[in-house]
Every structure is written in C-alpha cells, then in structure tokens.
Design a protein around this motif. Structure first.
Motif, PDB file in Angstrom:
ATOM      1  N   UNK A  60       3.500  18.456  -0.891  1.00 30.58           N
ATOM      2  CA  UNK A  60       2.487  18.351   0.157  1.00 30.58           C
ATOM      3  C   UNK A  60       1.338  17.463  -0.300  1.00 30.58           C
ATOM      4  N   UNK A  61       0.989  17.528  -1.577  1.00 28.09           N
ATOM      5  CA  UNK A  61      -0.047  16.651  -2.108  1.00 28.09           C
ATOM      6  C   UNK A  61       0.378  15.194  -1.979  1.00 28.09           C
ATOM      7  N   UNK A  62       1.608  14.898  -2.364  1.00 33.29           N
ATOM      8  CA  UNK A  62       2.113  13.528  -2.263  1.00 33.29           C
ATOM      9  C   UNK A  62       2.142  13.068  -0.812  1.00 33.29           C
ATOM     10  N   UNK A  63       2.599  13.936   0.079  1.00 28.41           N
ATOM     11  CA  UNK A  63       2.639  13.587   1.502  1.00 28.41           C
ATOM     12  C   UNK A  63       1.228  13.406   2.051  1.00 28.41           C
ATOM     13  N   UNK A  64       0.292  14.215   1.585  1.00 26.58           N
ATOM     14  CA  UNK A  64      -1.098  14.089   2.014  1.00 26.58           C
ATOM     15  C   UNK A  64      -1.714  12.768   1.579  1.00 26.58           C
ATOM     16  N   UNK A  65      -1.374  12.318   0.382  1.00 22.63           N
ATOM     17  CA  UNK A  65      -1.880  11.024  -0.086  1.00 22.63           C
ATOM     18  C   UNK A  65      -1.303   9.881   0.744  1.00 22.63           C
ATOM     19  N   UNK A  66      -0.044   9.994   1.097  1.00 25.20           N
ATOM     20  CA  UNK A  66       0.570   8.970   1.948  1.00 25.20           C
ATOM     21  C   UNK A  66      -0.067   8.980   3.340  1.00 25.20           C
ATOM     22  N   UNK A  67      -0.313  10.168   3.876  1.00 24.37           N
ATOM     23  CA  UNK A  67      -0.974  10.294   5.181  1.00 24.37           C
ATOM     24  C   UNK A  67      -2.375   9.698   5.121  1.00 24.37           C
ATOM     25  N   UNK A 100       0.841  -1.198   0.000  1.00 27.51           N
ATOM     26  CA  UNK A 100       0.000   0.000   0.000  1.00 27.51           C
ATOM     27  C   UNK A 100       0.880   1.254   0.000  1.00 27.51           C
ATOM     28  N   UNK A 101       1.888   1.259   0.845  1.00 29.95           N
ATOM     29  CA  UNK A 101       2.798   2.418   0.900  1.00 29.95           C
ATOM     30  C   UNK A 101       3.492   2.615  -0.446  1.00 29.95           C
ATOM     31  N   UNK A 102       3.962   1.540  -1.057  1.00 29.46           N
ATOM     32  CA  UNK A 102       4.625   1.640  -2.360  1.00 29.46           C
ATOM     33  C   UNK A 102       3.677   2.162  -3.428  1.00 29.46           C
ATOM     34  N   UNK A 103       2.466   1.638  -3.450  1.00 25.08           N
ATOM     35  CA  UNK A 103       1.487   2.076  -4.445  1.00 25.08           C
ATOM     36  C   UNK A 103       1.123   3.542  -4.302  1.00 25.08           C
ATOM     37  N   UNK A 104       0.884   3.970  -3.084  1.00 28.47           N
ATOM     38  CA  UNK A 104       0.516   5.366  -2.856  1.00 28.47           C
ATOM     39  C   UNK A 104       1.717   6.283  -3.101  1.00 28.47           C
ATOM     40  N   UNK A 105       2.909   5.812  -2.776  1.00 24.45           N
ATOM     41  CA  UNK A 105       4.112   6.607  -3.054  1.00 24.45           C
ATOM     42  C   UNK A 105       4.292   6.789  -4.553  1.00 24.45           C
ATOM     43  N   UNK A 106       3.978   5.761  -5.313  1.00 22.18           N
ATOM     44  CA  UNK A 106       4.034   5.863  -6.778  1.00 22.18           C
ATOM     45  C   UNK A 106       3.029   6.897  -7.265  1.00 22.18           C
ATOM     46  N   UNK A 107       1.841   6.890  -6.697  1.00 21.04           N
ATOM     47  CA  UNK A 107       0.813   7.878  -7.036  1.00 21.04           C
ATOM     48  C   UNK A 107       1.292   9.284  -6.691  1.00 21.04           C
ATOM     49  N   UNK A 108       1.896   9.433  -5.515  1.00 20.85           N
ATOM     50  CA  UNK A 108       2.431  10.730  -5.100  1.00 20.85           C
ATOM     51  C   UNK A 108       3.563  11.202  -5.987  1.00 20.85           C
ATOM     52  N   UNK A 109       4.423  10.276  -6.408  1.00 23.30           N
ATOM     53  CA  UNK A 109       5.516  10.637  -7.316  1.00 23.30           C
ATOM     54  C   UNK A 109       4.967  11.131  -8.638  1.00 23.30           C
ATOM     55  N   UNK A 110       3.881  10.532  -9.082  1.00 16.26           N
ATOM     56  CA  UNK A 110       3.229  10.998 -10.309  1.00 16.26           C
ATOM     57  C   UNK A 110       2.704  12.408 -10.160  1.00 16.26           C
ATOM     58  N   UNK A 111       2.174  12.724  -8.988  1.00 17.75           N
ATOM     59  CA  UNK A 111       1.682  14.084  -8.744  1.00 17.75           C
ATOM     60  C   UNK A 111       2.834  15.083  -8.773  1.00 17.75           C
ATOM     61  N   UNK A 112       3.958  14.713  -8.204  1.00 16.07           N
ATOM     62  CA  UNK A 112       5.128  15.595  -8.205  1.00 16.07           C
ATOM     63  C   UNK A 112       5.670  15.747  -9.620  1.00 16.07           C
ATOM     64  N   UNK A 113       5.798  14.631 -10.325  1.00 11.88           N
ATOM     65  CA  UNK A 113       6.378  14.633 -11.662  1.00 11.88           C
ATOM     66  C   UNK A 113       5.531  15.423 -12.645  1.00 11.88           C
ATOM     67  N   UNK A 114       4.211  15.357 -12.506  1.00  9.00           N
ATOM     68  CA  UNK A 114       3.328  16.018 -13.459  1.00  9.00           C
ATOM     69  C   UNK A 114       3.125  17.497 -13.159  1.00  9.00           C
ATOM     70  N   UNK A 115       3.718  18.003 -12.078  1.00 11.58           N
ATOM     71  CA  UNK A 115       3.567  19.423 -11.775  1.00 11.58           C
ATOM     72  C   UNK A 115       4.339  20.243 -12.798  1.00 11.58           C
ATOM     73  N   UNK A 116       4.050  21.540 -12.847  1.00 10.58           N
ATOM     74  CA  UNK A 116       4.634  22.419 -13.859  1.00 10.58           C
ATOM     75  C   UNK A 116       6.152  22.468 -13.773  1.00 10.58           C
ATOM     76  N   UNK A 117       6.772  22.475 -14.916  1.00 12.56           N
ATOM     77  CA  UNK A 117       8.237  22.527 -15.000  1.00 12.56           C
ATOM     78  C   UNK A 117       8.726  23.956 -14.770  1.00 12.56           C
ATOM     79  N   UNK A 118       9.945  24.081 -14.301  1.00 14.24           N
ATOM     80  CA  UNK A 118      10.576  25.382 -14.164  1.00 14.24           C
ATOM     81  C   UNK A 118      10.191  26.160 -12.924  1.00 14.24           C
ATOM     82  N   UNK A 119       9.343  25.611 -12.100  1.00 10.18           N
ATOM     83  CA  UNK A 119       8.910  26.318 -10.894  1.00 10.18           C
ATOM     84  C   UNK A 119       9.482  25.681  -9.634  1.00 10.18           C
ATOM     85  N   UNK A 120      10.485  24.856  -9.771  1.00  8.89           N
ATOM     86  CA  UNK A 120      11.007  24.144  -8.613  1.00  8.89           C
ATOM     87  C   UNK A 120      10.120  22.947  -8.327  1.00  8.89           C
TER      88      UNK A 120
END
Length: 157
Positions: free
Chosen positions: A104-111, A79-99
């Motif tokens: 927090x979204x990824x951490x919220x999904x894990x929480x 479960x942790x691995x699956x949700x972490x993968x989902x969170x990584x997708x949220x981070x990866x798909x965020x806008x480029x060039x803005x850091x």
C-alpha cells in the motif's frame, strides 16, 4: 519581470501538488505508516516539477529548431519508473518472514506521483478528484475487515 511572473504561475502546479499530496501523506502518517507527509509531498511535487520543466523545455526550444524533438510521454514514463523503483525499495526493505508488506505504501507513492503529474499539467479538478478517491481508499477501505488469503483462495475452489 515577465519571466518571474511566468515562473510564479508555474508554481501553482507545484503548490497544488504539495497540498493534495500532503493530504494523502497526512493520512498515511496519522496511521503510523513509513512513508508519511514529507515523503508524499516530496514525491508529488517532484513529479509536478518534472512535468512543468518538460513543458517549459518544449515551449522554449521547439520554436527554435524543427530538428529538436521532445517526448513528454517519455517524461511521464520516467517518473512512473522512478517512483516504482522507490516503491519497490519500500517493499524490499520491509521485514522478512511476514509475507509481503508495504504494498500500500508503494501504491500510495505511485498515486502521489500521478497526482503530482496532473498538478504539473494544471489539471487541478482531476488531481483533486483522484486525491479524494485515494484518500477514501486509504481511509475508509482500511477499516473493512480483512479475510485471510488462505480462506478466500479455499472458497473459490
């Protein structure tokens, strides 16, 4: 008829996960974040369902054969691995060039998954306390003024 009552009793964990994770998701949605009410409820209830299904498998089949082994810790890890993968997708798909964004979204999904797992294990006081801590963290701490990263690094030198 007993089987139906037993399944309804197992639904308590899923319903608790929906309510508690709905609070976290509602807070995120209220502030316009990508993962909101529905996402947090789905992640939390799914985590609760995985743990309820695992416990049911253990209690049903462990008595039938001594050779059958179950690893509930493995389910938690999955479960942790699956949700972490989902969170990584949220981070990866965020806008480029803005850091880095959406941490927090990824951490919220894990929480949310952790609260769901606690509800699936019928640890409602623990799940409620964790939800309160997460809610306060997402709400109260977000109002604190942020220091730019470069200033905080420069001050430490």
């Amino acid at each position: 008829m007993d089987a139906i009552w037993n399944e309804l009793k197992l639904m308590q964990g899923l319903l608790a996960a929906a309510v508690l994770n709905g609070l976290i998701g509602w807070q995120r949605e209220r502030h316009g974040h990508n993962a909101g009410l529905r996402t947090h409820i789905l992640v939390g209830v799914s985590a609760a369902l995985f743990i309820v299904l695992s416990e049911t498998l253990v209690s049903t089949f462990a008595k039938q054969d001594d050779q059958v082994r179950f690893d509930l810790i493995g389910v938690l890890g999955a479960v942790v691995s699956g949700v972490s993968f989902l969170g990584a997708g949220a981070i990866f798909s965020s806008k480029r060039g803005e850091g880095t964004k959406e941490l927090t979204t990824a951490a919220g999904l894990l929480a949310t998954a952790a609260v769901g797992l606690a509800c699936g294990l019928h640890l409602y006081v623990l799940a409620s306390g964790a939800t309160l801590l997460f809610w306060l963290t997402l709400g109260t701490l977000s109002r604190l003024p942020a220091r730019p990263y470069s200033q905080s690094v420069g001050e430490q030198r």
